[in-house]
Design an enzyme around this catalytic site. Structure first.
Site, PDB file in Angstrom:
ATOM      1  N   HIS A  96      -2.816   6.299   4.571  1.00 30.88           N
ATOM      2  CA  HIS A  96      -1.683   5.387   4.798  1.00 30.88           C
ATOM      3  C   HIS A  96      -0.339   5.982   4.420  1.00 30.88           C
ATOM      4  O   HIS A  96       0.580   5.280   3.987  1.00 30.88           O
ATOM      5  CB  HIS A  96      -1.903   4.064   4.062  1.00 30.88           C
ATOM      6  CG  HIS A  96      -1.225   2.909   4.751  1.00 30.88           C
ATOM      7  ND1 HIS A  96      -1.108   1.659   4.194  1.00 30.88           N
ATOM      8  CD2 HIS A  96      -0.609   2.817   5.956  1.00 30.88           C
ATOM      9  CE1 HIS A  96      -0.486   0.847   5.023  1.00 30.88           C
ATOM     10  NE2 HIS A  96      -0.161   1.531   6.102  1.00 30.88           N
ATOM     11  N   CYS A 146       0.767  -1.252   0.000  1.00 33.83           N
ATOM     12  CA  CYS A 146       0.000   0.000   0.000  1.00 33.83           C
ATOM     13  C   CYS A 146       0.799   1.304   0.000  1.00 33.83           C
ATOM     14  O   CYS A 146       0.712   2.088  -0.936  1.00 33.83           O
ATOM     15  CB  CYS A 146      -0.940   0.013   1.203  1.00 33.83           C
ATOM     16  SG  CYS A 146      -2.030  -1.420   1.317  1.00 33.83           S
TER      17      CYS A 146
END
Length: 442
Positions: free
Chosen positions: A143, A85
């Site tokens: 994130h 990610c």
């Protein structure tokens, strides 16, 4: 008397001309602003190359993503910059290899790493578009830093609703470390609802509020990332560190399908809103995944899963739609990466890049609107102890202390190692990798 009137009229003329010029300039500015295309980037999380219908899935129905592909262009050779990610998102936001910003691994939910994030010195595409007069928003997964100093609203986004970590419970919005992680700009603000539907609802609301200007909407879904939960499933992460009952293997498979289909339905709502407001021909929509799937997803005919530099870890589905500019039902086999979206959206917006900013990504506008081919380039990946190089159909892969060479045009599943039979290409790609790694360390 007549002479006095004439003198008065002549004296007033400069002021009238100035006012007219100001009005004309203001009208031109408003007209230019209205003409700027809207931009919607939609990113799934851990969605595999074979997880949606238009890429061959027989188990998961995605009519709305399929409709985007039918109305626009499908990419068969689109890649995330990393197989996990955070690196992928750093490259997407900065238009540069994630190695340049030092983000080669996921930001952890615990320990000292939780205090770090994407440096504010990095210029995001949101900052470029905001400076160009765009309203900007991110709803969903960030994130790229847990702490408020790394918040999306400090990095070019006017609005942020969602979570800062790697994943949250879809119902309780508690992260893997047991913290509640749901934000409104710089504050934690609890919000009831299934996370995928909340992301969609905020996207729809933003479009409706910003319909009269130009906007850039980044919808960062985290479906179908774990924990696997459908709309009607119970919360798995509970306050006080308590855990709900696991769904089991069959339940997880069922939930995975429902999660993708819920996201697809939300994308349908976004497209419907754009059409309802008459913005369809003014709006560029791009959909992709952030990396390959985990073991619950489908990699299609590819080898490898999330976390690997085999094709299944980073070759992902991607579609672009822009009625009137991108021909419907088209497909491209051009090799492109997530970092290419930065210069692409800047080009679409007509936005000037900051002086001195050097991007690694390239503009894809002509690929999509004129079906042109890109100039040949060499692309690179590095994650943990794996490395990969791509040039045309050739791929060099360094994995498990072994270097292999594949021709992906003939061997998409990476079964036939050609390192011994093509030492010239092997050396060429190894040399280019060495140069790239030196460049990334400077």
């Amino acid at each position: 008397m007549k002479n006095n009137l004439k003198k008065t009229a002549l004296a007033a003329l400069p002021a009238v001309l100035a006012a007219t010029l100001l009005q004309t300039a203001a009208a031109a500015a408003e007209s230019e602003k209205a003409a700027r295309p809207n931009i919607i980037l939609i990113m799934a999380d851990d969605l595999g190359y074979g997880d949606i219908s238009c890429y061959g899935s027989a188990k998961i129905k995605t009519p709305h993503i399929d409709a985007l592909a039918k109305s626009g262009m499908k990419f068969t050779d689109f890649h995330s910059n990393g197989p996990v990610c955070s690196p992928t998102r750093a490259a997407l936001l900065t238009g540069r290899y994630q190695q340049r910003s030092g983000i080669e691994a996921v930001f952890p939910t615990t320990g000292p790493g939780r205090q770090t994030g994407l440096a504010l010195e990095q210029k995001t595409f949101a900052e470029v578009l905001k400076k160009h007069g765009y309203a900007t928003a991110l709803f969903g997964k960030w994130h790229l830093g847990h702490n408020v100093e790394f918040s999306p609203v400090r990095q070019g986004f006017d609005e942020f609703r969602g979570f800062t970590g790697g994943n949250v419970d879809y119902h309780s919005h508690i992260d893997g470390a047991g913290f509640h992680d749901w934000w409104k700009n710089l504050e934690k603000v609890p919000e009831e609802g299934y996370a995928t539907d909340l992301i969609t609802a905020h996207g729809v609301d933003f479009i409706e509020r910003r319909k009269d200007g130009s906007f850039c909407l980044y919808l960062a879904h985290f479906a179908p990332h774990s924990p696997y939960q459908g709309r009607k499933d119970p919360a798995l992460r509970l306050p006080g560190g308590k855990r709900g009952k696991s769904l089991g293997r069959a339940g997880n498979i069922r939930a995975y399908r429902e999660m993708v289909e819920a996201m697809d339905a939300g994308i349908g709502r976004i497209v419907e809103t754009v059409k309802k407001l008459g913005l369809e021909r003014k709006t560029f929509i791009f959909f992709c995944s952030d990396n390959g799937p985990g073991k619950k997803g489908s990699k299609g005919a590819l080898s490898g899963f999330k976390g690997s530099l085999l094709e299944g870890g980073h070759r992902v589905p991607a579609v672009a739609c822009w009625p009137g500019r991108i021909s419907p039902g088209t497909t491209t086999d051009q090799t492109v990466m997530g970092m290419d979206l930065y210069p692409t959206v800047a080009s679409i917006a007509g936005a000037k890049l900051p002086d001195g900013l050097k991007l690694d990504g390239v503009d894809l506008l002509a690929v999509m609107t004129e079906e042109k081919n890109l100039e040949e380039r060499t692309l690179f990946w590095r994650f943990e102890d794996e490395k990969a190089v791509r040039k045309g159909p050739w791929k060099l892969l360094v994995r498990e202390n072994k270097t292999t060479l594949y021709n992906l045009d003939e061997d998409l599943g990476e079964k036939n190692d050609l390192a011994r039979t093509n030492p010239t290409m092997l050396k060429r790609l190894n040399d280019e990798l060495a140069v790239w790694e030196r460049r990334m360390s400077n």
